[in-house]
Design a protein around this motif. Structure first.
Motif, PDB file in Angstrom:
ATOM      1  N   VAL A   5       1.129  -1.150   0.140  1.00 44.94           N
ATOM      2  CA  VAL A   5      -0.045   0.272  -0.129  1.00 44.94           C
ATOM      3  C   VAL A   5       0.713   1.733  -0.122  1.00 44.94           C
ATOM      4  N   ILE A   6       0.742   2.159  -1.074  1.00 47.14           N
ATOM      5  CA  ILE A   6       1.140   3.464  -0.988  1.00 47.14           C
ATOM      6  C   ILE A   6       0.081   4.673  -0.425  1.00 47.14           C
ATOM      7  N   ILE A  51      -3.376   4.167  10.369  1.00 40.65           N
ATOM      8  CA  ILE A  51      -1.374   3.694  10.040  1.00 40.65           C
ATOM      9  C   ILE A  51      -1.288   3.819  10.985  1.00 40.65           C
ATOM     10  N   VAL A  52      -0.487   2.627  11.209  1.00 38.38           N
ATOM     11  CA  VAL A  52       0.161   2.114  13.095  1.00 38.38           C
ATOM     12  C   VAL A  52       1.831   1.890  12.718  1.00 38.38           C
ATOM     13  N   THR A  53       2.541   2.139  13.000  1.00 34.95           N
ATOM     14  CA  THR A  53       3.789   2.192  13.592  1.00 34.95           C
ATOM     15  C   THR A  53       4.960   1.313  14.527  1.00 34.95           C
ATOM     16  N   LEU A  70       1.603  17.130   5.286  1.00 26.23           N
ATOM     17  CA  LEU A  70       0.938  15.402   4.504  1.00 26.23           C
ATOM     18  C   LEU A  70       2.343  14.728   4.938  1.00 26.23           C
ATOM     19  N   ALA A  71       2.303  13.570   4.870  1.00 28.05           N
ATOM     20  CA  ALA A  71       2.770  12.974   4.592  1.00 28.05           C
ATOM     21  C   ALA A  71       2.242  11.099   3.340  1.00 28.05           C
ATOM     22  N   ALA A  72       3.365  10.602   3.229  1.00 29.18           N
ATOM     23  CA  ALA A  72       3.421   9.627   2.141  1.00 29.18           C
ATOM     24  C   ALA A  72       3.879   8.391   2.938  1.00 29.18           C
ATOM     25  N   VAL A  73       2.864   7.607   3.075  1.00 23.79           N
ATOM     26  CA  VAL A  73       3.446   6.117   3.803  1.00 23.79           C
ATOM     27  C   VAL A  73       3.248   5.385   3.006  1.00 23.79           C
ATOM     28  N   GLU A  74       4.626   3.879   3.334  1.00 19.71           N
ATOM     29  CA  GLU A  74       4.309   3.135   2.553  1.00 19.71           C
ATOM     30  C   GLU A  74       3.997   1.629   3.373  1.00 19.71           C
ATOM     31  N   GLY A  75       3.373   0.409   2.975  1.00 17.84           N
ATOM     32  CA  GLY A  75       3.823  -0.677   4.383  1.00 17.84           C
ATOM     33  C   GLY A  75       2.294  -1.766   3.588  1.00 17.84           C
ATOM     34  N   ARG A  76       1.744  -2.290   4.083  1.00 12.09           N
ATOM     35  CA  ARG A  76       0.972  -3.657   3.732  1.00 12.09           C
ATOM     36  C   ARG A  76      -0.221  -3.345   4.736  1.00 12.09           C
ATOM     37  N   MET A  77      -1.335  -3.747   4.030  1.00  9.23           N
ATOM     38  CA  MET A  77      -3.255  -3.794   4.692  1.00  9.23           C
ATOM     39  C   MET A  77      -2.515  -5.075   5.768  1.00  9.23           C
ATOM     40  N   GLU A  94      -6.320  -2.047   9.062  1.00 14.67           N
ATOM     41  CA  GLU A  94      -5.018  -0.675   8.976  1.00 14.67           C
ATOM     42  C   GLU A  94      -4.309  -0.740   8.235  1.00 14.67           C
ATOM     43  N   VAL A  95      -3.205   0.043   7.959  1.00 16.83           N
ATOM     44  CA  VAL A  95      -2.334  -0.420   7.453  1.00 16.83           C
ATOM     45  C   VAL A  95      -0.749  -0.043   8.178  1.00 16.83           C
ATOM     46  N   VAL A  96      -0.072  -0.961   8.163  1.00 10.64           N
ATOM     47  CA  VAL A  96       1.221  -0.856   8.772  1.00 10.64           C
ATOM     48  C   VAL A  96       2.056  -0.155   7.850  1.00 10.64           C
ATOM     49  N   ALA A  97       2.728   0.290   9.127  1.00 12.56           N
ATOM     50  CA  ALA A  97       3.508   0.925   7.666  1.00 12.56           C
ATOM     51  C   ALA A  97       5.447   0.946   8.509  1.00 12.56           C
TER      52      ALA A  97
END
Length: 143
Positions: A5-6, A51-53, A70-77, A94-97
């Motif tokens: 996910v991006i 989003i979770v980090t 403003l932020a860009a997040v890359e991770g997985r669903m 959720e997206v785990v970034a």
């Protein structure tokens, strides 16, 4: 199989930093991402994505991200579930970034104030003067 996910969007509230009983940092925040179309009333709509980090990234996000930035997040669903107090199963998506990019400096207009000490403070937006003439000599061009 692929689960990637991006997202690019703005934080809807301040990030929340917590620690697990083992001392591992976890930060959660919600990203508002505009939809690419308007509704019947010609208004833009957005999706609000949790989003979770984890670990060092969690602490960095908690220290430097702010509401409205403003932020860009890359991770997985990820979809997880638990049973609530009434015994009903609740599903959480959720997206785990694993990568978060800060797309605005702390003193730019999209943020909600100075974060103080942000690594992006020295960052200068290369598109800040977009639409204005740029003074470049022919000697500076690589072609």
């Amino acid at each position: 199989m692929l689960n990637r996910v991006i997202l690019i969007g703005r934080l809807t509230k301040e990030p929340e930093l917590r620690y697990t009983p083992q001392g591992i940092a976890v930060t959660t925040f919600t990203l508002a991402v505009d939809r690419p179309y308007t509704n019947q009333q010609k208004e833009k709509e957005a999706d609000f994505i949790p989003i979770v980090t984890w670990r060092q990234l969690a602490e960095t996000c908690a220290n430097y991200l702010r509401k409205g930035r403003l932020a860009a997040v890359e991770g997985r669903m990820q979809v997880r579930h638990y049973d609530n107090n009434e015994g009903r199963r609740v599903y959480v998506t959720e997206v785990v970034a694993d990568n978060v990019r800060f797309l605005e400096s702390s003193n730019s207009g999209g943020g909600s104030g100075n974060t103080g000490g942000s690594p992006s403070q020295s960052y200068r937006d290369p598109f800040q003067d977009e639409g204005k003439p740029v003074d470049i000599s022919d000697d500076d061009l690589p072609f």
